[in-house]
Design a protein around this motif. Structure first.
Motif, mmCIF file in Angstrom:
data_model
loop_
_atom_site.group_PDB
_atom_site.id
_atom_site.type_symbol
_atom_site.label_atom_id
_atom_site.label_comp_id
_atom_site.label_asym_id
_atom_site.label_seq_id
_atom_site.Cartn_x
_atom_site.Cartn_y
_atom_site.Cartn_z
ATOM 1 N N ALA A 389 0.626 -9.190 0.275
ATOM 2 C CA ALA A 389 -0.382 -8.128 1.029
ATOM 3 C C ALA A 389 -1.552 -8.941 0.876
ATOM 4 O O ALA A 389 -2.615 -8.961 1.861
ATOM 5 C CB ALA A 389 -0.349 -6.837 0.287
ATOM 6 N N ARG A 392 -1.873 -11.672 3.722
ATOM 7 C CA ARG A 392 -2.026 -11.023 4.850
ATOM 8 C C ARG A 392 -3.030 -10.475 5.233
ATOM 9 O O ARG A 392 -3.791 -10.761 6.518
ATOM 10 C CB ARG A 392 -0.750 -10.144 4.870
ATOM 11 C CG ARG A 392 -0.640 -9.608 6.342
ATOM 12 C CD ARG A 392 0.728 -8.769 6.520
ATOM 13 N NE ARG A 392 0.601 -7.604 5.833
ATOM 14 C CZ ARG A 392 1.328 -7.450 4.499
ATOM 15 N NH1 ARG A 392 2.219 -8.367 4.436
ATOM 16 N NH2 ARG A 392 1.375 -6.307 3.868
ATOM 17 N N ASP A 393 -3.798 -9.913 4.365
ATOM 18 C CA ASP A 393 -5.203 -9.216 4.471
ATOM 19 C C ASP A 393 -5.930 -8.810 3.543
ATOM 20 O O ASP A 393 -5.772 -7.796 2.839
ATOM 21 C CB ASP A 393 -4.933 -7.797 5.448
ATOM 22 C CG ASP A 393 -6.047 -7.180 5.953
ATOM 23 O OD1 ASP A 393 -7.322 -7.628 5.484
ATOM 24 O OD2 ASP A 393 -5.946 -6.191 6.653
ATOM 25 N N GLN A 395 -8.949 -8.514 2.492
ATOM 26 C CA GLN A 395 -9.906 -7.167 2.442
ATOM 27 C C GLN A 395 -9.154 -5.865 2.237
ATOM 28 O O GLN A 395 -9.604 -4.982 1.340
ATOM 29 C CB GLN A 395 -10.816 -7.012 3.700
ATOM 30 C CG GLN A 395 -11.577 -5.854 3.642
ATOM 31 C CD GLN A 395 -12.719 -5.982 5.160
ATOM 32 O OE1 GLN A 395 -12.580 -6.766 5.820
ATOM 33 N NE2 GLN A 395 -13.558 -4.864 5.089
ATOM 34 N N GLN A 396 -7.868 -5.780 2.973
ATOM 35 C CA GLN A 396 -7.293 -4.370 2.919
ATOM 36 C C GLN A 396 -6.532 -4.280 1.579
ATOM 37 O O GLN A 396 -6.607 -3.341 1.061
ATOM 38 C CB GLN A 396 -6.337 -4.190 3.994
ATOM 39 C CG GLN A 396 -5.368 -3.195 3.848
ATOM 40 C CD GLN A 396 -6.281 -1.702 4.145
ATOM 41 O OE1 GLN A 396 -7.295 -1.522 4.872
ATOM 42 N NE2 GLN A 396 -5.671 -0.598 3.410
ATOM 43 N N ALA A 397 -6.089 -5.355 1.072
ATOM 44 C CA ALA A 397 -5.301 -5.321 -0.027
ATOM 45 C C ALA A 397 -6.134 -5.135 -1.406
ATOM 46 O O ALA A 397 -5.730 -4.691 -2.510
ATOM 47 C CB ALA A 397 -4.672 -6.927 -0.340
ATOM 48 N N GLN A 399 -9.044 -3.018 -1.328
ATOM 49 C CA GLN A 399 -9.702 -1.969 -1.153
ATOM 50 C C GLN A 399 -9.424 -0.771 -2.094
ATOM 51 O O GLN A 399 -10.248 -0.318 -2.656
ATOM 52 C CB GLN A 399 -9.220 -1.264 0.380
ATOM 53 C CG GLN A 399 -10.044 -0.194 0.685
ATOM 54 C CD GLN A 399 -11.626 -0.442 0.805
ATOM 55 O OE1 GLN A 399 -11.987 -1.287 1.270
ATOM 56 N NE2 GLN A 399 -12.368 0.585 0.369
ATOM 57 N N TRP A 402 -11.530 -1.777 -5.150
ATOM 58 C CA TRP A 402 -13.106 -1.465 -5.218
ATOM 59 C C TRP A 402 -13.054 0.083 -5.445
ATOM 60 O O TRP A 402 -14.253 0.633 -6.059
ATOM 61 C CB TRP A 402 -13.677 -1.809 -3.872
ATOM 62 C CG TRP A 402 -13.345 -3.324 -3.539
ATOM 63 C CD1 TRP A 402 -13.148 -3.624 -2.073
ATOM 64 C CD2 TRP A 402 -13.282 -4.613 -4.192
ATOM 65 N NE1 TRP A 402 -13.024 -5.011 -2.101
ATOM 66 C CE2 TRP A 402 -13.075 -5.243 -3.219
ATOM 67 C CE3 TRP A 402 -13.784 -4.687 -5.441
ATOM 68 C CZ2 TRP A 402 -13.246 -6.902 -3.726
ATOM 69 C CZ3 TRP A 402 -14.015 -5.915 -5.748
ATOM 70 C CH2 TRP A 402 -13.420 -6.951 -5.132
ATOM 71 N N GLU A 403 -12.207 0.744 -4.835
ATOM 72 C CA GLU A 403 -12.121 2.431 -5.052
ATOM 73 C C GLU A 403 -11.922 2.678 -6.521
ATOM 74 O O GLU A 403 -12.650 3.730 -6.869
ATOM 75 C CB GLU A 403 -11.268 2.739 -4.052
ATOM 76 C CG GLU A 403 -11.434 2.828 -2.768
ATOM 77 C CD GLU A 403 -10.120 3.404 -1.718
ATOM 78 O OE1 GLU A 403 -9.399 3.981 -2.399
ATOM 79 O OE2 GLU A 403 -10.546 3.362 -0.449
#
Length: 585
Positions: A389, A392-393, A395-397, A399, A402-403
């Motif tokens: 993951a 592949r991405d 920033q999305q992985a 996220q 960070w939350e």
């Protein structure tokens, strides 16, 4: 099988247990206090031992100083050391590590999240002095300071649900003095609710509390330094006393470091409490530029990742997190495990596991999950990132990471400072703060070195005044009016009032009385009227207790004085040469 816990508290008489079991497990700690044999003649014990036990192996070790645990150590070699520590915050147990377990330090497994209490606090009682002779030594100012602090903590929402304990490090009479003050001023109901116990280290052996208050008791006299103590028995007592607190340890002391000898156990305790530290046992700072160059080099795939990383995937995630300003600790050791990455903030830590197929195959999945469950029981929070993951991405992985960091209030140091400054600016009042009849306005009175009042009600604002509200975006209400509405809503829930806000209400209610005086019995009704609250039954009874405790706090701060006419009355303290104390501020 017989399992004996707290075996260091059992004397040689417990050897009987060896004869009633096929197997025996003896659990204890020779660094903690041993049994006391008050009034037992040492000569008689030695005479009986020589007469009846001379043919028993190691009979010379059977005496008043021995315990079942020491006998087990002597007779059964190869003890199993249990080093994982579940009770205390790391800063608290670190004193015991330096004092008693420096060869094999305990590993604190408890972790902290946002909003934890300050683990170790040292409070200097400047006016303290000692009275009496051992074992009946007391220090009245220290006892008074501890009682006041406990009463203040009981009013603080941060201590809601916390249990309290008081341990005196010298003599037995000081704990009784503190206990009497608390019974009179805190009340039996609150003492029971807080499971509050006042005693010596012996009373707390095998016990614990969320918050422990230590009284050093001793004080210098005639300009001389305090007597040095460093015997083994005192060391065990200090070890027990300092390790009973789960969340917070307070040390109240009269002497300073200059009044103590460096080899003294009191010196070591005070030095730690004034500057608590934790042995990190982790790597030093990593050169991010050099690591970034290695991660982007063409030869990366043909070489192993730099120490201490297990994979290039960990390096890539480490750089992404570190670039945001977080402190990241790779391969962080916890007990017998290593966490891939630990993100550390002022108020918490988060464990980050990097699941790359090359380094964490299916055969290790169950072991990883078992390890994670064990550490989660100790307070660790985990986030797992899959390599597929991430590549592949990225920033999305990341996220979810960070939350989770935001939810735990783990932020970079720079961002924390900016957020505090922004909050201070946002919360700062615009224009005058105190309404007519408020006590302090924007200033804060400092009486006897302590802040007395704050958080007074904002000035009422006329919403029709164009300077007090903006008409754009549907006429949004201005910040001052919002603050006033928030205060109005809050003041109708007295259980949410802080101790300082409640003390302000007491002062305002008393100021409205004729001659600024009223009966103690009527004060609760006057305060409820001042706050605009209607309550009865148990909630009113609980609120009445809070009012009485805060009246006592104001008396100690010399703001109120109680006197007796036909009944007990209160009045604002008046300076014969000037206005009332509150009017000066």
């Amino acid at each position: 099988v017989v399992i004996v816990d707290e075996a260091s508290q059992s004397g040689p008489e417990a050897l009987l247990l060896n004869y009633i079991a096929k197997k025996i497990v003896v659990v204890g700690d020779d660094k903690q206090i041993t049994p006391l044999h008050v009034g037992v003649s040492r000569d008689q014990i030695e005479f009986l031992r020589r007469m009846y036990l001379s043919d028993i192996p190691h009979s010379d070790a059977l005496g008043l100083e021995g315990s079942l645990f020491s006998q087990a150590e002597l007779r059964f070699p190869g003890p199993v050391r249990l080093r994982e520590h579940f009770r205390c915050m790391p800063e608290i147990i670190q004193f015991s590590n330096k004092l008693s377990y420096h060869a094999e330090p305990l590993i604190p497994l408890r972790q902290y999240g946002a909003g934890r209490l300050t683990p170790v606090v040292a409070k200097h009682v400047i006016e303290g002095y000692r009275e009496g002779r051992s074992p009946n030594i007391i220090n009245r100012p220290e006892a008074r300071a501890i009682a006041d602090q406990i009463i203040e903590c009981s009013e603080d929402p941060s201590y809601e649900g916390k249990s309290f304990g008081v341990i005196t490090l010298l003599g037995n009479k000081q704990s009784a003095l503190i206990g009497n003050l608390l019974v009179r001023e805190l009340g039996a109901d609150e003492i029971e609710r807080r499971q509050l116990l006042c005693g010596s280290p012996y009373d707390f052996q095998g016990d614990e509390r969320d918050v422990i208050f230590l009284s050093m008791v001793d004080a210098p006299s005639d300009g001389k330094v305090c007597r040095m103590v460093r015997d083994a028995e005192t060391q065990r007592r200090f070890n027990v006393a300092a390790s009973r607190a789960k969340d917070q340890l307070w040390l109240f002391h009269t002497p300073t470091l200059n009044d103590l000898r460096p080899d003294c156990l009191r010196y070591r305790l005070l030095e730690h409490c004034q500057n608590p530290s934790v042995e990190q046992g982790v790597l030093g700072d990593i050169d991010l530029d050099q690591l970034r160059n290695l991660s982007t080099s063409a030869s990366r795939g043909r070489s192993a990742p730099p120490e201490p990383f297990d994979s290039w995937f960990e390096v890539d995630v480490f750089l992404r997190v570190a670039e945001r300003g977080f402190r990241v600790l790779p391969q962080y050791p916890v007990a017998n495990y290593h966490i891939d990455l630990v993100i550390e903030g002022v108020q918490g830590r988060l464990a980050l596991e990097c699941d790359g197929d090359e380094w964490h195959g299916p055969e290790q999945f169950h072991d990883d999950m078992r390890r994670q469950r064990e550490l989660e029981r100790c307070g660790w929070t985990f986030v797992r990132i899959r390599g597929s993951a991430f590549y592949r991405d990225p920033q999305q992985a990341l996220q979810a990471l960070w939350e989770k960091l935001e939810a735990l209030l783990i932020v970079p140091a720079g961002a924390r400072d900016e957020s505090r400054a922004e909050a201070d600016t946002r919360d700062a009042p615009v224009g005058p703060v105190a309404a007519e009849g408020d006590v302090l306005g924007t200033a804060t009175a400092d009486v006897e070195g302590g802040s007395v009042f704050s958080g007074v009600m904002p000035e009422e604002t006329d919403s029709s005044d164009p300077s007090a509200a903006e008409t754009s975006d549907g006429g949004a209400v201005d910040d001052r009016l919002g603050a006033a509405l928030e205060y109005a809503n809050r003041r109708r829930r007295p259980e949410h009032l802080s101790a300082q806000e409640l003390q302000n209400a007491i002062i305002r209610a008393l100021k409205a009385c004729p001659n600024q005086t009223c009966t103690v019995k009527s004060m609760t009704t006057r305060v409820l009227r001042e706050l605009g609250v209607i309550t009865r039954g148990n909630p009113r009874a609980e609120f009445d207790k809070r009012v009485q405790r805060n009246i006592g706090a104001l008396q100690r701060k010399l703001v109120l004085v109680e006197y007796k006419a036909k009944n007990r009355r209160l009045r604002l303290r008046v300076d014969p040469d000037g206005p009332s104390l509150f009017e000066r501020f």
